[in-house]
Design a protein around this motif. Structure first.
Motif, PDB file in Angstrom:
ATOM      1  N   ASP A  28       6.801  -0.944  -9.579  1.00 37.28           N
ATOM      2  CA  ASP A  28       6.909  -2.381  -9.887  1.00 37.28           C
ATOM      3  C   ASP A  28       7.913  -2.663 -11.003  1.00 37.28           C
ATOM      4  OD1 ASP A  28       5.072  -3.011  -7.964  1.00 37.28           O
ATOM      5  OD2 ASP A  28       3.368  -3.131  -9.336  1.00 37.28           O
ATOM      6  N   TYR A  29       7.901  -1.831 -12.059  1.00 42.77           N
ATOM      7  CA  TYR A  29       8.766  -2.085 -13.218  1.00 42.77           C
ATOM      8  C   TYR A  29      10.010  -1.195 -13.243  1.00 42.77           C
ATOM      9  CZ  TYR A  29       5.058  -5.016 -15.079  1.00 42.77           C
ATOM     10  OH  TYR A  29       4.123  -6.018 -15.254  1.00 42.77           O
ATOM     11  N   GLY A  30      10.061  -0.217 -12.338  1.00 42.53           N
ATOM     12  CA  GLY A  30      11.208   0.669 -12.251  1.00 42.53           C
ATOM     13  C   GLY A  30      11.584   0.890 -10.799  1.00 42.53           C
ATOM     14  N   ASP A  31      11.676   2.166 -10.397  1.00 46.82           N
ATOM     15  CA  ASP A  31      12.002   2.488  -9.009  1.00 46.82           C
ATOM     16  C   ASP A  31      11.492   3.880  -8.677  1.00 46.82           C
ATOM     17  OD1 ASP A  31      13.850   4.306 -10.133  1.00 46.82           O
ATOM     18  OD2 ASP A  31      15.450   2.800 -10.106  1.00 46.82           O
ATOM     19  N   ALA A  32      11.875   4.388  -7.502  1.00 47.53           N
ATOM     20  CA  ALA A  32      11.402   5.690  -7.032  1.00 47.53           C
ATOM     21  C   ALA A  32      11.814   6.817  -7.979  1.00 47.53           C
ATOM     22  CB  ALA A  32      11.917   5.969  -5.627  1.00 47.53           C
ATOM     23  N   LEU A  33      12.932   6.679  -8.670  1.00 45.45           N
ATOM     24  CA  LEU A  33      13.371   7.718  -9.595  1.00 45.45           C
ATOM     25  C   LEU A  33      12.476   7.795 -10.825  1.00 45.45           C
ATOM     26  CD1 LEU A  33      17.262   7.413  -9.415  1.00 45.45           C
ATOM     27  CD2 LEU A  33      15.756   9.001  -8.207  1.00 45.45           C
ATOM     28  N   ASP A  34      11.879   6.664 -11.220  1.00 45.27           N
ATOM     29  CA  ASP A  34      10.911   6.711 -12.309  1.00 45.27           C
ATOM     30  C   ASP A  34       9.656   7.462 -11.885  1.00 45.27           C
ATOM     31  OD1 ASP A  34      12.183   5.224 -14.481  1.00 45.27           O
ATOM     32  OD2 ASP A  34      12.080   3.512 -13.126  1.00 45.27           O
ATOM     33  N   VAL A  35       9.283   7.341 -10.614  1.00 43.48           N
ATOM     34  CA  VAL A  35       8.165   8.139 -10.083  1.00 43.48           C
ATOM     35  C   VAL A  35       8.521   9.619 -10.137  1.00 43.48           C
ATOM     36  CG1 VAL A  35       6.706   8.596  -8.073  1.00 43.48           C
ATOM     37  CG2 VAL A  35       7.393   6.250  -8.601  1.00 43.48           C
ATOM     38  N   LEU A  66      -3.663   5.523   2.988  1.00 46.29           N
ATOM     39  CA  LEU A  66      -3.772   6.142   1.665  1.00 46.29           C
ATOM     40  C   LEU A  66      -2.403   6.400   1.046  1.00 46.29           C
ATOM     41  CD1 LEU A  66      -6.719   8.642   2.295  1.00 46.29           C
ATOM     42  CD2 LEU A  66      -6.754   6.619   0.833  1.00 46.29           C
ATOM     43  N   ILE A  67      -1.456   6.872   1.855  1.00 44.00           N
ATOM     44  CA  ILE A  67      -0.122   7.178   1.325  1.00 44.00           C
ATOM     45  C   ILE A  67       0.533   5.921   0.750  1.00 44.00           C
ATOM     46  CG2 ILE A  67       2.233   7.734   2.044  1.00 44.00           C
ATOM     47  CD1 ILE A  67       0.572  10.172   1.448  1.00 44.00           C
ATOM     48  N   GLU A  68       0.403   4.805   1.434  1.00 42.35           N
ATOM     49  CA  GLU A  68       0.967   3.557   0.915  1.00 42.35           C
ATOM     50  C   GLU A  68       0.215   3.093  -0.335  1.00 42.35           C
ATOM     51  OE1 GLU A  68       1.112   0.608   3.940  1.00 42.35           O
ATOM     52  OE2 GLU A  68       2.565   1.698   5.174  1.00 42.35           O
ATOM     53  N   PHE A  69      -1.116   3.259  -0.314  1.00 41.61           N
ATOM     54  CA  PHE A  69      -1.929   2.870  -1.463  1.00 41.61           C
ATOM     55  C   PHE A  69      -1.558   3.679  -2.702  1.00 41.61           C
ATOM     56  CE2 PHE A  69      -5.902   3.468  -3.932  1.00 41.61           C
ATOM     57  CZ  PHE A  69      -6.095   2.148  -4.337  1.00 41.61           C
ATOM     58  N   PHE A  70      -1.184   4.934  -2.495  1.00 43.49           N
ATOM     59  CA  PHE A  70      -0.849   5.807  -3.626  1.00 43.49           C
ATOM     60  C   PHE A  70       0.510   5.494  -4.235  1.00 43.49           C
ATOM     61  CE2 PHE A  70      -3.603   9.256  -1.515  1.00 43.49           C
ATOM     62  CZ  PHE A  70      -4.738   8.653  -2.017  1.00 43.49           C
ATOM     63  N   GLY A  71       1.286   4.622  -3.603  1.00 41.54           N
ATOM     64  CA  GLY A  71       2.527   4.185  -4.223  1.00 41.54           C
ATOM     65  C   GLY A  71       3.788   4.588  -3.505  1.00 41.54           C
ATOM     66  N   ALA A  72       3.669   5.178  -2.296  1.00 38.48           N
ATOM     67  CA  ALA A  72       4.881   5.571  -1.561  1.00 38.48           C
ATOM     68  C   ALA A  72       5.583   4.335  -1.011  1.00 38.48           C
ATOM     69  CB  ALA A  72       4.511   6.518  -0.422  1.00 38.48           C
ATOM     70  N   ASP A  73       6.897   4.269  -1.185  1.00 37.74           N
ATOM     71  CA  ASP A  73       7.667   3.201  -0.538  1.00 37.74           C
ATOM     72  C   ASP A  73       8.459   3.796   0.621  1.00 37.74           C
ATOM     73  OD1 ASP A  73       9.899   4.434  -1.614  1.00 37.74           O
ATOM     74  OD2 ASP A  73      10.292   2.891  -3.121  1.00 37.74           O
ATOM     75  N   ASP A  74       9.208   2.964   1.312  1.00 39.15           N
ATOM     76  CA  ASP A  74       9.885   3.409   2.532  1.00 39.15           C
ATOM     77  C   ASP A  74      10.913   4.509   2.288  1.00 39.15           C
ATOM     78  OD1 ASP A  74       8.421   1.650   4.038  1.00 39.15           O
ATOM     79  OD2 ASP A  74       9.945   0.065   3.997  1.00 39.15           O
ATOM     80  N   ILE A  94      10.440  15.026  -4.886  1.00 36.95           N
ATOM     81  CA  ILE A  94       9.552  15.063  -6.043  1.00 36.95           C
ATOM     82  C   ILE A  94       8.685  13.806  -6.065  1.00 36.95           C
ATOM     83  CG2 ILE A  94       9.410  15.150  -8.559  1.00 36.95           C
ATOM     84  CD1 ILE A  94      12.046  16.654  -8.591  1.00 36.95           C
ATOM     85  N   SER A  95       9.286  12.653  -5.770  1.00 33.37           N
ATOM     86  CA  SER A  95       8.516  11.416  -5.689  1.00 33.37           C
ATOM     87  C   SER A  95       7.416  11.546  -4.638  1.00 33.37           C
ATOM     88  CB  SER A  95       9.427  10.243  -5.322  1.00 33.37           C
ATOM     89  OG  SER A  95      10.473  10.089  -6.260  1.00 33.37           O
TER      90      SER A  95
END
Length: 465
Positions: free
Chosen positions: A266-273, A121-129, A52-53
Motif C-alpha cells: 500500500d505504501y511502497g511496492d513489491a520491492l519493499d516486500v 490465501l495467496i492474495e490475502f497474504f499480499g501477493a499482487d499480479d 523473494i517477494s
C-alpha cells in the motif's frame, strides 16, 4: 546414558549446561538460517527479486502450520521436562505420545484447508499480479510436505528436553545442507525455477523427518507403546495450555507478516516486500546465538523448577541474560557497520540480466541497508524479553507466558505498523521495530523481576501448595 544426561540438568554447573544446550541449538539455528539465506540468495540471483517477494508472502501460512509442531513441542516439552525432573517416566512417555498425535492431526487438517483455499490465501497474504504465479507455484509444493515439517519441529524440542542437544542440532543441519544442494541442482543446473526451489524445500523436510524418526526409534529414552498415542484429556489440556502460548506467538507473527506485506504494498511496492524478505532472513541469521541461548535456557529452567531447585533456576536466568546480552551487542555492532555487505549478497549485477531485473536489484541495494539498520536498532536489549517469556513457559505458567510472548508483535508492533505509515510512509514500518523491542523489554523485565522476588526466593526443595 540418555537417562543420566537428563538428570545432569539438575546437577551440573549452570554455565556448563547452558553452553552444552545453547551451542548445539545455536549451530542448528545457524545452519537452518544459513539455509534460508542461501535459498533466498539463489532465488534473488537466479530468478530475480520478485521471487523473494513470492516466498515472503507464502511464509505466513507455511510458518503457521509448521509452527503447530513447534507449539505442541515446546508446550509438551515443558511438561515433559518437569516430569523427567520429578522422575515420572510414565507421564513423560504419555506426554510425548500425545504430542505426536496432536501434531499430526492438527497440521494435516490445516494443510488440507490451505490447499483447498490456496488462491484466496495467496492474495490475502499480499501477493499482487507481478509475482502471484511465483507464489502459487512455491506454495502448492511446499504445503504437500508441511506435515513432515510440523512433526520435525515438535520432535526437535523433545530431543532437547531429553538432554540430547547434539542430536537436535544434527536434525536441523541435515535438511539445511540437503536444501542448499537441491536448490543448486534444481534451480541452477536443471533450471526449474520456483518449482525447483519448492521441491528442494520439500526434500529437506523429508530428510529432517527421516532423521528424527530414526532418533526416536533407535536412540531415545522415550520408548513409546501404542497406548501412549491415545489422546488423554488431562494430558492434552496440560499440553494445550502451554502450547497455546507458542501457537499464539507464531500466529501473531503470521498475522504480522501478512499485515506487513499488505502495508508495504500500500505504501511502497513489491520491492519493499522483497526488502522485508531479506531483513526477516537476516533477523534469524544474525540472532542465531541469542535464540540458541533462549532455547538452551528452557529445558534447564524447566527441569530445575520441576525438581524444586529454585536457586539453580535463578542462576539459569541470570547467566542466560548475561551471555545473551553480550552476544546481542556484538551482533548489533556488526549489522550497524556492514549492512550494505549483507544486502549485496541477495542481488546480482551481472550484465547478462535483463534491464528490469538490473534496475530492481539496484533499487534493493539502495533501499534495504538503512531499513536493516533501523530494524536491528534495539538488538542489545532483546534478550530480556526472550528469556522472560521463555521462563514462564518453562515453568508451566501459561497465561503470563502467553501475554509476555505477545508483547512485541501483538501489543506493540502490529499497532505501530498501523499507526506510523500514514505519517512516515514505509519508514514508519521500519522504525516500528525498535520501538516495539524497547517497550516489550521494559514490560517483560518488570514482570520477570517481580516473579523472581515473589517465587524464586523459596528454599530449594520447598513445594508450594
Amino acid at each position: 546414558m540418555a537417562k543420566i544426561s537428563s538428570e545432569a540438568l539438575g546437577t551440573q554447573p549452570i554455565s556448563k549446561l547452558l553452553i552444552q544446550q545453547a551451542v548445539p541449538a545455536s549451530i542448528g539455528i545457524l545452519v537452518m538460517s544459513l539455509n534460508m539465506i542461501v535459498d533466498t540468495i539463489f532465488l534473488g540471483r537466479w530468478i530475480g527479486p520478485l521471487a523473494i517477494s513470492a516466498i515472503t508472502v507464502v511464509i505466513p501460512v507455511t510458518f503457521f502450520i509448521g509452527a503447530i509442531g513447534l507449539a505442541v513441542g515446546i508446550g509438551g516439552s515443558s511438561v515433559l521436562s518437569r516430569a523427567l525432573g520429578a522422575n515420572d517416566q510414565d507421564k513423560a512417555l504419555r506426554v510425548f505420545g500425545n504430542q505426536v498425535t496432536l501434531t499430526f492431526l492438527t497440521s494435516a487438517l490445516l494443510a488440507s484447508l490451505g490447499l483447498i483455499f490456496q488462491d484466496y490465501l495467496i492474495e490475502f497474504f499480499g501477493a499482487d499480479d507481478s509475482f502471484k504465479e511465483y507464489a502459487l507455484t512455491y506454495y502448492r509444493i511446499v504445503l504437500y510436505g508441511i506435515v513432515m515439517l510440523s512433526l520435525c519441529m515438535m520432535g526437535n524440542t523433545v530431543i532437547r528436553a531429553e538432554g540430547q542437544p547434539t542430536f537436535a542440532m544434527i536434525a536441523m543441519i541435515l535438511p539445511a545442507i540437503g536444501n542448499i544442494f537441491m536448490d543448486y541442482v534444481l534451480i541452477n543446473v536443471l533450471d526449474y525455477g520456483m518449482e525447483g526451489a519448492a521441491w528442494a524445500t520439500f526434500i529437506s523436510y523429508a530428510i529432517c523427518f527421516g532423521f528424527i524418526a530414526w532418533f526416536f526409534i533407535i536412540k531415545s529414552e522415550l520408548r513409546l507403546s501404542f497406548e501412549c498415542f491415545k489422546l488423554k484429556q488431562k494430558i492434552v489440556k496440560e499440553i494445550s495450555g502451554l502450547s497455546f502460548v507458542t501457537l499464539a506467538r507464531q500466529a501473531t507473527i503470521s498475522v504480522l507478516t501478512i499485515l506487513l506485506n499488505n502495508v508495504l504494498i500500500d505504501y511502497g511496492d513489491a520491492l519493499d516486500v522483497a526488502s522485508y524478505g531479506i531483513i526477516s532472513r537476516m533477523l534469524m541469521f544474525a540472532l542465531f546465538p541469542v535464540i540458541g541461548i533462549n532455547q538452551g535456557f528452557m529445558p534447564i529452567a524447566g527441569y530445575n523448577y520441576g525438581a524444586n531447585k529454585y536457586e539453580r533456576v535463578r542462576e539459569t536466568i541470570n547467566t542466560s541474560i548475561k551471555y545473551g546480552g553480550i552476544l546481542a551487542v556484538v551482533i548489533f555492532t556488526v549489522i550497524m557497520i556492514f549492512p550494505e555487505s549483507f544486502v549485496s549478497l541477495f542481488v546480482s549485477s551481472k550484465e547478462s540480466l535483463d534491464a528490469k531485473t538490473l534496475a530492481d536489484n539496484a533499487e534493493i541495494l539502495k533501499r534495504t541497508p538503512s531499513a536493516l539498520r533501523l530494524v536491528f536498532l534495539a538488538t542489545p536489549v532483546i534478550i530480556v524479553q526472550l528469556i522472560g517469556s521463555a521462563y514462564f513457559q518453562a515453568i508451566g505458567k501459561a497465561i503470563p507466558a502467553l501475554l509476555l510472548s505477545l508483547t512485541k508483535q501483538g501489543f506493540f508492533l502490529i499497532p505501530l505498523i498501523l499507526i506510523l505509515p500514514p505519517f512516515f510512509g514505509v519508514l514508519g514500518i521500519w522504525i516500528a521495530f525498535p520501538i516495539a523491542d524497547v517497550l516489550s523489554t521494559i514490560l517483560t523485565g518488570y514482570y520477570l523481576n517481580k516473579e523472581i522476588k515473589n517465587n524464586l526466593t523459596k528454599p530449594d526443595g520447598f513445594i508450594s501448595s
